[in-house]
Design an enzyme around this catalytic site. Structure first.
Site, mmCIF file in Angstrom:
data_model
loop_
_atom_site.group_PDB
_atom_site.id
_atom_site.type_symbol
_atom_site.label_atom_id
_atom_site.label_comp_id
_atom_site.label_asym_id
_atom_site.label_seq_id
_atom_site.Cartn_x
_atom_site.Cartn_y
_atom_site.Cartn_z
ATOM 1 N N ASP A 76 0.865 -1.306 0.204
ATOM 2 C CA ASP A 76 0.187 0.107 0.279
ATOM 3 C C ASP A 76 0.754 1.079 -0.390
ATOM 4 O O ASP A 76 1.383 1.444 1.091
ATOM 5 C CB ASP A 76 -0.829 -0.129 0.797
ATOM 6 C CG ASP A 76 -1.605 1.583 1.432
ATOM 7 O OD1 ASP A 76 -1.634 1.993 0.538
ATOM 8 O OD2 ASP A 76 -2.819 1.213 2.199
ATOM 9 N N PHE A 77 1.010 2.363 -1.344
ATOM 10 C CA PHE A 77 1.875 3.064 -1.428
ATOM 11 C C PHE A 77 1.693 4.037 -0.512
ATOM 12 O O PHE A 77 2.525 4.208 -0.474
ATOM 13 C CB PHE A 77 1.502 4.064 -2.530
ATOM 14 C CG PHE A 77 2.428 3.120 -4.245
ATOM 15 C CD1 PHE A 77 3.062 1.878 -3.794
ATOM 16 C CD2 PHE A 77 1.257 2.910 -4.721
ATOM 17 C CE1 PHE A 77 3.259 0.989 -5.083
ATOM 18 C CE2 PHE A 77 1.721 2.202 -6.322
ATOM 19 C CZ PHE A 77 2.538 0.770 -5.950
ATOM 20 N N LYS A 120 -5.356 16.821 -30.779
ATOM 21 C CA LYS A 120 -5.358 15.624 -30.894
ATOM 22 C C LYS A 120 -6.946 15.566 -32.535
ATOM 23 O O LYS A 120 -7.099 16.491 -32.219
ATOM 24 C CB LYS A 120 -6.290 15.182 -29.324
ATOM 25 C CG LYS A 120 -5.625 15.609 -28.245
ATOM 26 C CD LYS A 120 -5.291 14.291 -28.015
ATOM 27 C CE LYS A 120 -4.014 14.754 -27.255
ATOM 28 N NZ LYS A 120 -2.785 13.296 -26.396
ATOM 29 N N LYS A 128 6.848 12.160 -16.943
ATOM 30 C CA LYS A 128 5.973 13.230 -16.976
ATOM 31 C C LYS A 128 4.431 13.027 -16.272
ATOM 32 O O LYS A 128 4.236 12.341 -16.919
ATOM 33 C CB LYS A 128 6.091 13.764 -17.723
ATOM 34 C CG LYS A 128 5.217 13.224 -19.222
ATOM 35 C CD LYS A 128 5.428 13.690 -20.671
ATOM 36 C CE LYS A 128 3.843 14.980 -20.156
ATOM 37 N NZ LYS A 128 2.590 13.988 -20.902
ATOM 38 N N LYS A 144 -1.754 10.219 -37.749
ATOM 39 C CA LYS A 144 -1.018 10.055 -36.474
ATOM 40 C C LYS A 144 0.834 10.427 -37.185
ATOM 41 O O LYS A 144 1.523 9.251 -37.769
ATOM 42 C CB LYS A 144 -0.872 8.589 -35.661
ATOM 43 C CG LYS A 144 0.913 8.659 -34.524
ATOM 44 C CD LYS A 144 0.419 8.524 -33.563
ATOM 45 C CE LYS A 144 1.682 8.468 -32.187
ATOM 46 N NZ LYS A 144 1.639 8.868 -30.878
ATOM 47 N N HIS A 180 7.501 17.507 -24.402
ATOM 48 C CA HIS A 180 8.106 16.626 -26.140
ATOM 49 C C HIS A 180 8.221 18.329 -26.417
ATOM 50 O O HIS A 180 9.172 17.753 -27.562
ATOM 51 C CB HIS A 180 6.437 15.229 -26.500
ATOM 52 C CG HIS A 180 6.864 14.841 -26.063
ATOM 53 N ND1 HIS A 180 7.038 14.459 -24.424
ATOM 54 C CD2 HIS A 180 4.965 14.151 -25.159
ATOM 55 C CE1 HIS A 180 6.297 13.399 -24.170
ATOM 56 N NE2 HIS A 180 5.234 13.426 -24.059
ATOM 57 N N HIS A 198 9.321 10.327 -22.647
ATOM 58 C CA HIS A 198 9.820 9.569 -23.868
ATOM 59 C C HIS A 198 10.442 10.142 -25.382
ATOM 60 O O HIS A 198 10.580 8.637 -26.240
ATOM 61 C CB HIS A 198 8.756 9.090 -23.531
ATOM 62 C CG HIS A 198 7.796 8.690 -24.758
ATOM 63 N ND1 HIS A 198 6.119 9.805 -23.860
ATOM 64 C CD2 HIS A 198 7.376 8.464 -25.703
ATOM 65 C CE1 HIS A 198 5.612 9.735 -25.527
ATOM 66 N NE2 HIS A 198 5.398 9.480 -25.941
HETATM 67 C C1 BG6 Z 1 2.399 11.543 -23.137
HETATM 68 C C2 BG6 Z 1 0.722 12.376 -23.824
HETATM 69 O O1 BG6 Z 1 2.914 12.205 -23.335
HETATM 70 O O2 BG6 Z 1 2.619 11.578 -25.512
HETATM 71 C C3 BG6 Z 1 -0.583 12.144 -24.875
HETATM 72 O O3 BG6 Z 1 0.370 12.468 -22.534
HETATM 73 C C4 BG6 Z 1 -0.052 11.559 -25.437
HETATM 74 O O4 BG6 Z 1 -0.867 12.275 -24.588
HETATM 75 C C5 BG6 Z 1 1.609 10.655 -25.963
HETATM 76 O O5 BG6 Z 1 -1.385 10.826 -26.220
HETATM 77 C C6 BG6 Z 1 1.844 10.646 -27.390
HETATM 78 O O6 BG6 Z 1 3.270 10.035 -27.755
HETATM 79 P P1 BG6 Z 1 3.431 9.234 -29.021
HETATM 80 O O7 BG6 Z 1 5.333 8.669 -28.295
HETATM 81 O O8 BG6 Z 1 2.225 8.058 -29.011
HETATM 82 O O9 BG6 Z 1 3.801 10.170 -29.943
#
Ligand code: BG6
Length: 504
Positions: free
Chosen positions: A105-106, A352, A160, A357, A252, A190
Site C-alpha cells: 500500500d503505497f 488530438k 511526466k 498520427k 515533447h 519518452h
Molecule cells: C504523452 C501524452 O506524453 O504522449 C499523450 O500525455 C500523448 O497525450 C502521447 O498521446 C504521445 O506519445 P507518442 O509517442 O504516441 O507520440
C-alpha cells in the site's frame, strides 16, 4: 539466436557481461504504462541479450497476488503487446525468471520496511521507477527515505508530468532533491528515447553540409508537428485539467525544439547536451499580452470523422462536461532570440483527433535570391528537409528537378531524396523509446533525460503563454475531428509567407 533492434549499436555489445548486479523496483507495475510499455521494452532488451545476468525486476503494486500470478499477468501482457513475429517463448521465460512481486500500500509506511529487506537481500544497485500517478510519488519517496531504502548509489526514474506549472514542478523537484542528488534522478520525456530524435544529433553535427547551413541565414522557418488521430481515450477528466499545451508542448515539443536549435555541445555527454538545451529555453521570447495574438492559436475538436469513422467532439466524449475551454489543438510561433536563430520562426503544432498520427520536423531552407525559371514556379523554390519520427522513421530532402519529357521544357517539380531507416539499415524493427531509456538508466547515462533546469525553464515559458491567453480575448477555435486543426491555423502562418508542410 539472432539478436536484433538496439543490439546493432556496437558500444552496447559488452553491457550484459560487464554490468554489476542491479535491482529494478517498479512501482505501479500493474498499471497501463508498465504493461503497455515497460515490460514489452524489457522483453526486447532480453531478446537482444542486453540485460546483465544479475538484473532482477521487482514489480510493486497494491493488488494482492502471488509471484506466480504476477508473472502470469506479465506473460499475458507480453503475448498481447509484442508482435507475434517477434515473440519467442524462451525469451519470455528468461525475462519472467528475473521478475518477482511485492504487494504494497503505497501510502502507508508499514510495508516499506519489509520492502527494504527484500531489496537488501538481493544486493547490488537499486533503481526505483515510479510508474504511478504523480500524486502518489511523494508518498513513495517519503517512505523509501524514512525506511532508509535510499543510498548514494540508488537511482530514481520519474515520468511526466513534473507538475502542472512552475510552482508545482518546483515542489516535486524539491522533494526529489531532498532525497536524491540530481545525478541520481532520471526524468523521462519518452520522445528523447525515439531513435529519430537521437538521429537529429547525428544529422546536425555529423554532416557538414547541414551544420554549415543550420542558422537564420539559410533557414526560413522550422515546423514541428505532433499530430495524433486519437482523441482523449477515456481520460477526459484528467485531460481537461491539462490541455495540449501542458500535455505536449511543455515537454515533447519543446524538447524537439531544443534539439533542433541548440548550439553544438562540446562533448556528447549529459552535462554538455543539457547545458545547450537550457540555453535555447532561456532564449525563447516570452509570449505575453503584447504578442499573444500573433504567437498562438488554440482549438478544440468538434464532431467529425477520424480514420473514416464518425468521431465525437471533445464535449461529446465519455465523461465530458457540457462546457470546457481546454485546448485540444495548439499552434505557436516561437522565436529564439539568439545569434543563430534571430528572425527564423519555429512553428510548434500539436493536436488530438487530427487526420493521421504523424510527428515530424520540417526545416524550410531559404530560396536563392534570384530565380531563373518561369516566375509562376517561384513558390516552389527553397528546399525542405523532413525529419519524420513516426509512424515511419526517415529523412527526406525535397529538391527541385526538371520534369522529364521533351514536351516539358524547363518545368520544375519537387522530388524527395528519401532515406527510410528500416530499409537503409536493414532492420526489421525500430526499437521503442522505452527500450533505449531503460538501457540508459541501467548504464547511468542521463543524456536522454530532462534536467531540473530544463523542466523549470519550459514551465516558465508555458506558464507565461497560458497567462497571456487567459488575459486576452483570444477565442478557442472549433475544428472538425479528423482535420488539421482550425482553418485560422493556416492563415496564421500564411501571414508570414509560410505554409504548413501538408499544404505545399
Ligand atoms: C504523452 C501524452 O506524453 O504522449 C499523450 O500525455 C500523448 O497525450 C502521447 O498521446 C504521445 O506519445 P507518442 O509517442 O504516441 O507520440
Amino acid at each position: 539466436m539472432m539478436k536484433r533492434g538496439i543490439k546493432s549499436t556496437e558500444s552496447l555489445e559488452s553491457i550484459s557481461e560487464t554490468r554489476a548486479a542491479q535491482y529494478f523496483v517498479l512501482f505501479g507495475s500493474l498499471g497501463d504504462l508498465s504493461l503497455r510499455k515497460i515490460f514489452p521494452a524489457w522483453y526486447q532488451l532480453e531478446c537482444a541479450g542486453l540485460l546483465g545476468k544479475s538484473l532482477k525486476i521487482l514489480g510493486v503494486a497494491r493488488d494482492e497476488m502471488s509471484k506466480d500470478q504476477f508473472q502470469q499477468k506479465i506473460i499475458d501482457a507480453l503475448k498481447f503487446r509484442v508482435p507475434s513475429e517477434h515473440f519467442e517463448e524462451d525469451v519470455c521465460k528468461r525475462l519472467v525468471g528475473r521478475i518477482d512481486y511485492f504487494q504494497l500500500d503505497f501510502q502507508t509506511a508499514t510495508g516499506y520496511q519489509q520492502l527494504k529487506h527484500t531489496i537488501k537481500d538481493c544486493g547490488g544497485q537499486i533503481v526505483y521507477y515510479l510508474a504511478t500517478s504523480p500524486n502518489i510519488s511523494e508518498a513513495v519517496c517519503d517512505n523509501l527515505y524514512k525506511t532508509g531504502a535510499i543510498t548514494n548509489s540508488s537511482r530514481i526514474v520519474v515520468e511526466k508530468p513534473i507538475g502542472h506549472n512552475l510552482t508545482s514542478s518546483k515542489v516535486i523537484n524539491d522533494k526529489l532533491a531532498s532525497y536524491f542528488n540530481e545525478e541520481q534522478i532520471y526524468r523521462i520525456d519518452h520522445y528523447l528515447g525515439k531513435e529519430t530524435v537521437q538521429n537529429l544529433i547525428a544529422l546536425r553535427f555529423g554532416n557538414s553540409i547541414l551544420s554549415s547551413q543550420w542558422n537564420h541565414n539559410s533557414i526560413e522557418y522550422v515546423e514541428i508537428t505532433a499530430a495524433e488521430s486519437v482523441g482523449i481515450e477515456g481520460r477526459w477528466s484528467y485531460y481537461d485539467d491539462v490541455g495540449q499545451m501542458r500535455d505536449m508542448i511543455q515537454s515533447h515539443l519543446l524538447q524537439l525544439l531544443c534539439l533542433v536549435a541548440m548550439e553544438p555541445p562540446a562533448k556528447l555527454n549529459a552535462q554538455s547536451i543539457r547545458n545547450k538545451k537550457e540555453q535555447v529555453l532561456q532564449a525563447l521570447v516570452p509570449i505575453s499580452e503584447n504578442n499573444v495574438s500573433t504567437s498562438l492559436i488554440r482549438g478544440q475538436y468538434c464532431d467529425g470523422q477520424s480514420l473514416e469513422e464518425v468521431a465525437p467532439g471533445y464535449l461529446n466524449e465519455i465523461d465530458a462536461k457540457s462546457q470546457s475551454e481546454t485546448e485540444t489543438f495548439i499552434c505557436i510561433r516561437a522565436e529564439i532570440a539568439n545569434w543563430r536563430w534571430s528572425g527564423t520562426p519555429f512553428y510548434l503544432r500539436t493536436g488530438k483527433r487530427m487526420p493521421e498520427k504523424v510527428t515530424e520536423i520540417v526545416i524550410h531552407f531559404k530560396a536563392d535570391s534570384h530565380f531563373i525559371f518561369d516566375s509562376d514556379q517561384k513558390s516552389m523554390a527553397g528546399n525542405s528537409l523532413i525529419i519524420r519520427l513516426q509512424p515511419t522513421e526517415g529523412i527526406s530532402l525535397q529538391v527541385l528537378t526538371k520534369s522529364q519529357g521533351l514536351e516539358q521544357g524547363m518545368r520544375l517539380r519537387r522530388d524527395p531524396l528519401h532515406l527510410d531507416f528500416s530499409e537503409s539499415q536493414k532492420i526489421s524493427r525500430i526499437p521503442d523509446a522505452y527500450e533505449r531509456l531503460l538501457l540508459e538508466v541501467l548504464k547511468g547515462d542521463q543524456s536522454l533525460f530532462v534536467s531540473r533546469n530544463e523542466v523549470e525553464l519550459a514551465w516558465t515559458w508555458c506558464d507565461q503563454a497560458i497567462d497571456a491567453w487567459r488575459q486576452s480575448s483570444q477565442p478557442l477555435y472549433p475544428y472538425s475531428a479528423g482535420s488539421y486543426g482550425p482553418d485560422v491555423a493556416k492563415v496564421f502562418i500564411q501571414k508570414y509567407g509560410h505554409e504548413w508542410h501538408e499544404d505545399r
